[in-house]
Design an enzyme around this catalytic site. Sequence first.
Site, mmCIF file in Angstrom:
data_model
loop_
_atom_site.group_PDB
_atom_site.id
_atom_site.type_symbol
_atom_site.label_atom_id
_atom_site.label_comp_id
_atom_site.label_asym_id
_atom_site.label_seq_id
_atom_site.Cartn_x
_atom_site.Cartn_y
_atom_site.Cartn_z
ATOM 1 N N LEU A 157 41.102 35.562 41.741
ATOM 2 C CA LEU A 157 41.077 34.671 40.586
ATOM 3 C C LEU A 157 40.396 35.326 39.387
ATOM 4 O O LEU A 157 40.821 35.122 38.240
ATOM 5 C CB LEU A 157 40.402 33.350 40.929
ATOM 6 C CG LEU A 157 41.296 32.363 41.673
ATOM 7 C CD1 LEU A 157 40.496 31.197 42.217
ATOM 8 C CD2 LEU A 157 42.411 31.878 40.782
ATOM 9 N N ALA A 169 43.025 37.506 37.947
ATOM 10 C CA ALA A 169 44.056 36.703 37.280
ATOM 11 C C ALA A 169 43.556 36.152 35.942
ATOM 12 O O ALA A 169 44.263 36.239 34.931
ATOM 13 C CB ALA A 169 44.502 35.557 38.193
ATOM 14 N N GLU A 170 42.351 35.606 35.920
ATOM 15 C CA GLU A 170 41.836 35.063 34.660
ATOM 16 C C GLU A 170 41.599 36.172 33.647
ATOM 17 O O GLU A 170 41.866 36.004 32.459
ATOM 18 C CB GLU A 170 40.553 34.256 34.869
ATOM 19 C CG GLU A 170 40.093 33.632 33.563
ATOM 20 C CD GLU A 170 39.208 32.411 33.719
ATOM 21 O OE1 GLU A 170 38.757 31.913 32.666
ATOM 22 O OE2 GLU A 170 38.977 31.949 34.843
ATOM 23 N N SER A 171 41.145 37.322 34.099
ATOM 24 C CA SER A 171 40.920 38.448 33.191
ATOM 25 C C SER A 171 42.221 38.911 32.550
ATOM 26 O O SER A 171 42.295 39.089 31.326
ATOM 27 C CB SER A 171 40.268 39.619 33.938
ATOM 28 O OG SER A 171 39.005 39.247 34.426
#
Length: 141
Positions: A59, A62-64
């Site tokens: 996650l 993914a957020e980065s």
Amino acid sequence: MQLSKETIIEQANKSCKNTLMETLDIEVIDYGDNFLIARMPVTPKVHQPDGVLHGGATLALAESVGSFATHIFVDINKYFVRGIEISANHLKSVREGYVYAKATFVHKGRSTQLLEIRVTDEKDRLISLCKLTTLSLPRTA
């Protein structure tokens, strides 16, 4: 003057200094008109206790990559970007090698953006499917 693709990738990676992205060795490797790709090595530092990639590290990747994609496509001198919601379905485990996250825009609004992030292994097998909503707000003086 428009920056080259290589310069943008280099600047994105330099901005990771002393951040979670540096801690997890996340590296931006490519982008295009509607996507951005980053990779992260799968080592014991991102494992859960039983030796597979931790969902939280997935996650974070993914957020980065989703937030970086939004940064590239908005004027960061006028706006700042924040992730406001992320979800993931973890479909396969990984013990070593690299995972690759490709963020693609589903919606590019003035204030909100929706991205799909596909996390794959080195053989292009789907590891996790993530969805990120980002918010772009005007910078104040």
